[in-house]
Motif scaffolding. Structure first.
Motif, PDB file in Angstrom:
ATOM      1  N   ALA A   1      36.406  28.205  26.088  1.00 40.87           N
ATOM      2  CA  ALA A   1      36.961  29.705  26.297  1.00 40.87           C
ATOM      3  C   ALA A   1      36.946  30.509  25.447  1.00 40.87           C
ATOM      4  N   LEU A   2      35.379  30.753  24.464  1.00 45.98           N
ATOM      5  CA  LEU A   2      34.500  31.750  24.661  1.00 45.98           C
ATOM      6  C   LEU A   2      32.775  31.252  25.903  1.00 45.98           C
TER       7      LEU A   2
ATOM      8  N   VAL B   1      33.736  36.740  11.740  1.00 39.63           N
ATOM      9  CA  VAL B   1      34.012  36.583  13.420  1.00 39.63           C
ATOM     10  C   VAL B   1      33.085  37.544  13.465  1.00 39.63           C
ATOM     11  N   ARG B   2      32.043  37.156  14.525  1.00 38.97           N
ATOM     12  CA  ARG B   2      31.148  37.872  15.682  1.00 38.97           C
ATOM     13  C   ARG B   2      31.111  39.316  15.945  1.00 38.97           C
ATOM     14  N   ALA B   3      30.805  39.877  16.118  1.00 35.87           N
ATOM     15  CA  ALA B   3      31.585  40.827  17.521  1.00 35.87           C
ATOM     16  C   ALA B   3      31.639  40.402  18.744  1.00 35.87           C
ATOM     17  N   ALA B   4      33.484  40.623  18.900  1.00 29.95           N
ATOM     18  CA  ALA B   4      33.175  39.842  19.534  1.00 29.95           C
ATOM     19  C   ALA B   4      33.465  41.282  21.058  1.00 29.95           C
ATOM     20  N   GLY B   5      33.946  40.049  22.086  1.00 27.15           N
ATOM     21  CA  GLY B   5      33.599  40.656  23.759  1.00 27.15           C
ATOM     22  C   GLY B   5      34.839  41.747  23.870  1.00 27.15           C
ATOM     23  N   GLU B   6      34.845  41.315  25.364  1.00 21.91           N
ATOM     24  CA  GLU B   6      36.320  42.067  25.973  1.00 21.91           C
ATOM     25  C   GLU B   6      36.979  40.933  26.821  1.00 21.91           C
TER      26      GLU B   6
ATOM     27  N   ALA C   1      26.315  34.947  23.431  1.00 25.73           N
ATOM     28  CA  ALA C   1      25.925  36.301  22.581  1.00 25.73           C
ATOM     29  C   ALA C   1      24.943  35.477  21.783  1.00 25.73           C
ATOM     30  N   GLY C   2      25.095  37.166  21.374  1.00 23.43           N
ATOM     31  CA  GLY C   2      23.850  37.361  19.974  1.00 23.43           C
ATOM     32  C   GLY C   2      22.110  36.263  20.483  1.00 23.43           C
TER      33      GLY C   2
ATOM     34  N   ARG D   1      30.945  30.890  16.428  1.00 17.56           N
ATOM     35  CA  ARG D   1      31.566  31.907  17.090  1.00 17.56           C
ATOM     36  C   ARG D   1      32.145  32.477  15.281  1.00 17.56           C
ATOM     37  N   VAL D   2      33.631  31.989  15.795  1.00 16.62           N
ATOM     38  CA  VAL D   2      34.672  32.477  15.291  1.00 16.62           C
ATOM     39  C   VAL D   2      35.219  31.683  13.879  1.00 16.62           C
ATOM     40  N   GLY D   3      34.151  30.274  13.751  1.00 17.74           N
ATOM     41  CA  GLY D   3      34.788  29.425  12.148  1.00 17.74           C
ATOM     42  C   GLY D   3      33.878  29.396  11.071  1.00 17.74           C
ATOM     43  N   ALA D   4      33.880  27.819  10.940  1.00 24.08           N
ATOM     44  CA  ALA D   4      32.793  27.277   9.672  1.00 24.08           C
ATOM     45  C   ALA D   4      31.442  28.163   9.903  1.00 24.08           C
TER      46      ALA D   4
END
Lengths: 320, 320
Positions: free
Chosen positions: B307-308, B1-6, B317-318, B119-122
């Motif tokens: 949503a992301l 999982v990448r660095a998350a925002g808020e 992001a990134g 962002r948060v998967g495979a």
């Protein structure tokens, strides 16, 4: 022309038969230019590239060197494989940098040409473009959001190996139905020879009187008005358009630029390509279809792009 | 999982038959989840999306809304065309933003799903990936250098319309031989029906006993061990592999992720796809071939990615 950086760079565009070398300004202008033959021996080739870089630098220090090489170039500057040069895992970036004592960048030749057209040529007003070079093979270069897309392994934008007719004519890569055997200069010759052999060329056609039925000879005949030669170019153009449609459906660039020697055919290839393209572009009715235009830097695109890549550095100009 | 925002966002994944909606945290976790049916009437659909966003926001202010929509979405947030929803030039971004009083982003549904997987998967460990979603059609999403590639007109990554067999089976888009009619869930059903009609299915096969020869039914029979059903999936997988090879030769992503309902077929499609792919990948011997893996977020990919995207903003992001 985009905002120019500073300085000068040597650009070396290394093909299987010839090398275009030049001293290039940050604005893309070519200050000195040389054409050389590519030696068969890879060590002789290395020495020739060293000599050319030294001559073109004219004794000035810290002139970076950019190379565009006709092969698969990995991110570490190693030419992993070149179809028409005997390089195998040649660490050309490191060897040239060590010998010359300057910064050296290496990219695929068609990617370098695309960067040249993007920076100071046909694509200088857009943010994203794809370039296809039609020659012995079909090369490719891709710029998205003002960045050159090199691919995860450095093997990106091999547009000649977009597969449009699985099971179609054999490609030198070992596959069938790649764009390369359907739309390259070589393909133009093959299509003409097959039509001659199949009795599909009217007796009066100039194609019957060619010494050698090459892409170039067919193109000359077509420009002179020969209908059968024009049909051959239209067939290659049709496949070019199918390949561009497939590419644009996948990445949707703002502009498609066509270069390479075989683009001497000009509108005789581009017009049928545009027709096949628009018919196959997703949402063609909902947008302005991507423009397909001819390259503007001609034979200089590769050396100019290679030189500018060495000046623009690993994060190309314009990257956010 | 990448660095998350808020923060939190509402994700709405709007398909032709159903809508997946959720309240999503900046780390990609789904805090609330709803499944809704897509109304035929576009005004009823609009009201349903508004209601879902209000319910999921639970009265909190300034919760942005991200929409993934099954259609061609231009950069100004207008859905220009949707094959299975009656939207034509629907300014959904503007209308939702005005009604809800929050920031709204809209992207193609498959692009949103690709962003979710990236962002948060495979694809959470790579910098570039392509995603193909196999369902009624074939969708696509492309991330290069940690940026979502939307395309110059917003119509990028329509991987279902990569043309691999010019002149092949008809595609709903009007072309022939696109990947969509060869490798979608719909294609699995079609291939099976054609084999049945052509007498190519042995008498003992479960395919003869199906009430309706759909992609789903064929997949169930294949998982139960039916050889003819497995051959059908292998054929779809072969074409999927050809399409992925064409795509990877053109853009060379680090990873290819396969999602969508038809990936229930799992390795029965992926294994033949990988075989066809490696045979056609340029420089396969000179590099580690790109991995082809199954999506990991399942039905949530689209709503999570949408949503992301609303949280990550226009420069994802990134981005450098």
């Amino acid at each position: 022309v985009r905002a120019a950086g500073e300085g000068l760079a040597v650009g070396l565009d290394v093909g299987g038969t010839k090398i275009a070398a030049g001293l290039v300004g940050a604005d893309g202008s070519v200050l000195l230019r040389e054409r050389l033959s590519t030696p068969d021996d890879t060590e002789a080739l290395f020495e020739l590239l060293v000599d050319a870089a030294l001559r073109l630098s004219q004794g000035q220090v810290d002139i970076p060197v950019g190379v565009g090489a006709a092969g698969l170039v990995s991110h570490d500057g190693v030419i992993r494989y070149a179809p028409n040069i005997s390089w195998v895992d040649e660490p050309l970036q490191q060897r040239l940098a060590e010998r010359l004592g300057v910064a050296v960048t290496i990219d695929n030749d068609a990617s370098a040409a695309a960067w040249g057209e993007f920076r100071v040529g046909a694509g200088s007003a857009v943010r994203s473009m794809a370039m296809l070079t039609l020659g012995t093979g079909v090369g490719g270069g891709l710029v998205i959001d003002e960045r050159l897309v090199r691919g995860a392994s450095g093997f990106g934008s091999e547009f000649g190996h977009i597969i449009v007719d699985e099971g179609g004519p054999a490609c030198p890569c070992g596959n069938h139905g790649c764009l390369e055997p359907l739309a390259s200069g070589t393909a133009i010759g093959r299509i003409a020879r097959e039509r001659l052999a199949g009795g599909q060329v009217p007796a009066g056609s100039a194609l019957h009187r060619l010494d050698a039925v090459t892409g170039k000879a067919v193109t000359v005949a077509a420009h002179a008005g020969d209908a059968a030669a024009r049909e051959v170019l239209a067939t290659a153009g049709f496949w070019l358009g199918v390949g561009i449609a497939s590419l644009c459906n996948a990445v949707d660039p703002e502009l498609v630029v066509i270069g390479g020697g075989a683009i001497q055919a000009g509108e005789l290839v581009l017009e049928p390509a545009r027709r096949a393209f628009v018919e196959r572009l997703i949402g063609a009715a909902q947008r302005r279809p991507t423009k397909i235009v001819r390259a503007s830097l001609s034979d200089d695109a590769g050396l100019v792009g290679a030189a500018l890549l060495s000046l623009d550095g690993p994060a190309p100009a314009g990257a956010a």
